[in-house]
Design an enzyme around this catalytic site. Sequence first.
Site, PDB file in Angstrom:
ATOM      1  N   ARG A 289       0.852  -1.188   0.000  1.00  0.00           N
ATOM      2  CA  ARG A 289       0.000   0.000   0.000  1.00  0.00           C
ATOM      3  C   ARG A 289       0.889   1.239   0.000  1.00  0.00           C
ATOM      4  NH1 ARG A 289      -1.988   1.068   4.400  1.00  0.00           N
ATOM      5  NH2 ARG A 289      -1.361  -0.641   5.736  1.00  0.00           N
TER       6      ARG A 289
ATOM      7  N   CYS B 182       0.708  -6.736  13.392  1.00  0.00           N
ATOM      8  CA  CYS B 182       0.712  -7.063  14.827  1.00  0.00           C
ATOM      9  C   CYS B 182       0.068  -8.430  15.078  1.00  0.00           C
ATOM     10  CB  CYS B 182       0.001  -5.989  15.636  1.00  0.00           C
ATOM     11  SG  CYS B 182       0.928  -4.456  15.754  1.00  0.00           S
TER      12      CYS B 182
ATOM     13  N   ARG C  69       2.198 -12.031  -0.266  1.00  0.00           N
ATOM     14  CA  ARG C  69       0.837 -12.275   0.227  1.00  0.00           C
ATOM     15  C   ARG C  69       0.264 -13.590  -0.282  1.00  0.00           C
ATOM     16  NH1 ARG C  69      -1.795  -8.230   3.604  1.00  0.00           N
ATOM     17  NH2 ARG C  69      -0.295  -6.545   3.684  1.00  0.00           N
TER      18      ARG C  69
ATOM     19  N   TYR D 237      -1.342  -3.564  -6.896  1.00  0.00           N
ATOM     20  CA  TYR D 237      -1.090  -4.389  -5.703  1.00  0.00           C
ATOM     21  C   TYR D 237      -2.130  -4.208  -4.609  1.00  0.00           C
ATOM     22  CZ  TYR D 237       1.934  -7.339  -2.894  1.00  0.00           C
ATOM     23  OH  TYR D 237       2.454  -8.397  -2.191  1.00  0.00           O
TER      24      TYR D 237
ATOM     25  N   SER E 163      -1.594  -2.930  11.392  1.00  0.00           N
ATOM     26  CA  SER E 163      -0.990  -3.873  10.447  1.00  0.00           C
ATOM     27  C   SER E 163       0.288  -4.444  11.066  1.00  0.00           C
ATOM     28  CB  SER E 163      -0.627  -3.148   9.148  1.00  0.00           C
ATOM     29  OG  SER E 163      -1.732  -2.426   8.681  1.00  0.00           O
TER      30      SER E 163
ATOM     31  N   ASP F 200      -9.645  -9.238   9.368  1.00  0.00           N
ATOM     32  CA  ASP F 200      -9.133  -7.889   9.081  1.00  0.00           C
ATOM     33  C   ASP F 200     -10.161  -6.770   9.251  1.00  0.00           C
ATOM     34  OD1 ASP F 200      -6.905  -6.275   8.269  1.00  0.00           O
ATOM     35  OD2 ASP F 200      -7.803  -6.048   6.296  1.00  0.00           O
TER      36      ASP F 200
ATOM     37  N   LYS G 138      -9.478  -2.140   1.710  1.00  0.00           N
ATOM     38  CA  LYS G 138      -9.210  -0.953   2.527  1.00  0.00           C
ATOM     39  C   LYS G 138      -9.995   0.270   2.015  1.00  0.00           C
ATOM     40  CE  LYS G 138      -6.140  -3.189   4.942  1.00  0.00           C
ATOM     41  NZ  LYS G 138      -6.473  -3.648   6.305  1.00  0.00           N
TER      42      LYS G 138
ATOM     43  N   HIS H 248     -11.243  -1.684  11.501  1.00  0.00           N
ATOM     44  CA  HIS H 248     -10.099  -2.516  11.134  1.00  0.00           C
ATOM     45  C   HIS H 248      -9.915  -3.568  12.235  1.00  0.00           C
ATOM     46  CE1 HIS H 248      -5.513  -2.565  10.031  1.00  0.00           C
ATOM     47  NE2 HIS H 248      -6.173  -3.461   9.357  1.00  0.00           N
TER      48      HIS H 248
HETATM   49  C1  OXD Z   1      -3.036  -4.043   6.281  1.00  0.00           C
HETATM   50  C2  OXD Z   1      -3.573  -5.241   5.597  1.00  0.00           C
HETATM   51  O1  OXD Z   1      -2.083  -3.440   5.790  1.00  0.00           O
HETATM   52  O2  OXD Z   1      -4.517  -5.851   6.119  1.00  0.00           O
HETATM   53  O3  OXD Z   1      -3.577  -3.703   7.345  1.00  0.00           O
HETATM   54  O4  OXD Z   1      -3.088  -5.594   4.504  1.00  0.00           O
HETATM   55 MN    MN Z   2      -5.342  -4.808   7.802  1.00  0.00          MN
END
Ligand code: OXD
Ligand code: MN
Length: 599
Positions: A68, A263, A378, A210, A261, A286, A219, A239
């Site tokens: 991102r 964690c 991913r 991506y 993200s 997520d 997102k 989130h």
């Molecule tokens: C993030 C994801 O970056 O879920 O939070 O990909």
């Molecule tokens: Mn996320």
Amino acid sequence: MINKKLAAWVEEMRALCTPDRVHWCDGSKAEYDRLADETVAVGAANRLDPERWPHCLLFRSDPSDVARVEERTFICSKTREDAGPSNNWMDPDEMKTLMRKSYRGCMKGRTLYVIPYSMGPIGSPIANIGVEITDSPYVVVNMHVMTRVGTKVLEALGEDGEFVRAMHSVGAPLAPGQKDSSWPCNPDIQQKFITHFPDTREIWSYGSGYGGNALLGKKCHALRIASVQARDEGWLAEHMLIIKLTNPAGKSIYVAAAFPSQCGKTNFAMMEPTLPGWKVETIGDDICWMKPGPDGRWRAINPEAGFFGVAPGTSMKSNPNAVRTVQRNTIFTNCVLTPDQGVWWEDMTDAPPSKGVDWQGNEWTPASGKKGAHPNARFTAPASQCPVIAPEWEDPAGVPISAILFGGRRASVVPLVTEAFNWQHGIFLGSIMGSEMTAAAFGTVGTLRRDPMAMLPFCGYHMGDYLAHWLRAGQMTSPDKLPRFYYVNWFRKSADGKWLWPGFGENSRVLKWIFERLEGRSEATRTPIGQVPAAGTLDLSGLDLDPENQTELLSVDRAAWLAEIADIRRYYAKFGGHLPRELAEELDAMERRLKEKSP
Ligand code: OXD
Ligand code: MN
């Protein structure tokens, strides 16, 4: 009968982008298979060994297009004020004028795909429909996995239904006869745009293929646009992962949890509890959409249909259920291709393969000292394949949430678990949560980034107003129906830098304490920052934990908390007049309690 606004919008974008063809996605398996075969035939993807990895693909992205891009992400609300201090902003008309120039002719030589998708089970009162236009077959196959796609969505939309308009192009038109690259995109980072127009519920993305930049249901729609819809309509778009937690007596509750993200959200969502008789099942890993239900409880759905998870670090030790989920029907991006046509990534197995092809398409050996997979490689896998998916994960009514957890990586200060005194205090703790940056993310390693409810990069409006919305949500149902808040921290370290808590499946011990608190069966000790487990109430049986560590894990270091107050005040100042008065009062009250002799 096709939705009139949709037909007009597709025609407008076709005329602007001038693709060679237009394809309306029906969402069928045949469509997925045909597109998968096409990407393999043109060399954009590798098909993995059909015996060991049935129906799996591996893509490699352009090196400029691996994650991102927050610096190229914009919230184009009518006013800068509404976007707030944490978002990039540009006037919506100016942005559209700029982007129309990029979009003009950008799909030459390509197919324009129309992807009608539903975030959430079709027909659920919590679900929401979007339509993504894209020129990327990679996006189409990923959207098939991550959302519910196709004709059934068009039927649900009907002739006049409203939908989020999600426009995407990789930004790489083809001249006649020009050979396509295996990962078309615009390699110039300044030419990538991930823009949102919250007032008109539109997303315009250009130049990247991506993840969150291109799979616009995730997102962009389910968080940035949906957070604004939720503000306007009285619900919450968060989130957060969602789990079902069952105790040995067979009683279940549902828990949502917000972690920034990187964690361990996916690991937590699929956890195998170490405590005998306890069970965790996955609803989502997520994103969580919550609305007050007819019974007055907050009901949550996972708006997604798949997992777009970080591959490196995923192993039979860290997350066996994720490993089991990605064995088939999975799209891999930027992993190592092994000599036997499989995939590998760092820490997947103790012993790496002897050689392979790295994420950039070069011959690779572990001895090279270079990473074979990109740190943000991913997997895209159907949620239905997760061995611990809860049977009710697609219940259109959603599941009632009893507890909300949040936390980040904090080497010091924050105890293992703290229960909020009440809703307002919980929002306060959620507003000050943060995480120390890891090497894989931008920023200086070890510095603290405050990330309210883990929404900093994903909130589509002013963060101060967002916190005010959470406070209002507490008034929408009767107080006894509200979930309780818990601030957790699995990452606390001792003075000599060692982890105090083993984490992973052992986190079930914290879940057990929370479960028993909700049932009124477990004791807590009041401290200036909230309620921590009373001595002996956290089940540590069978865990070889130093008694000193136990004390330190739950200790409230008054001096360290007082030192945080100044930092929180500086951070709150950024919200200006948008900071809810209640939160400033909570901060003052916490400071007072910290300065008192006893709590
Ligand atoms: C993030 C994801 O970056 O879920 O939070 O990909
Ligand atoms: Mn996320």
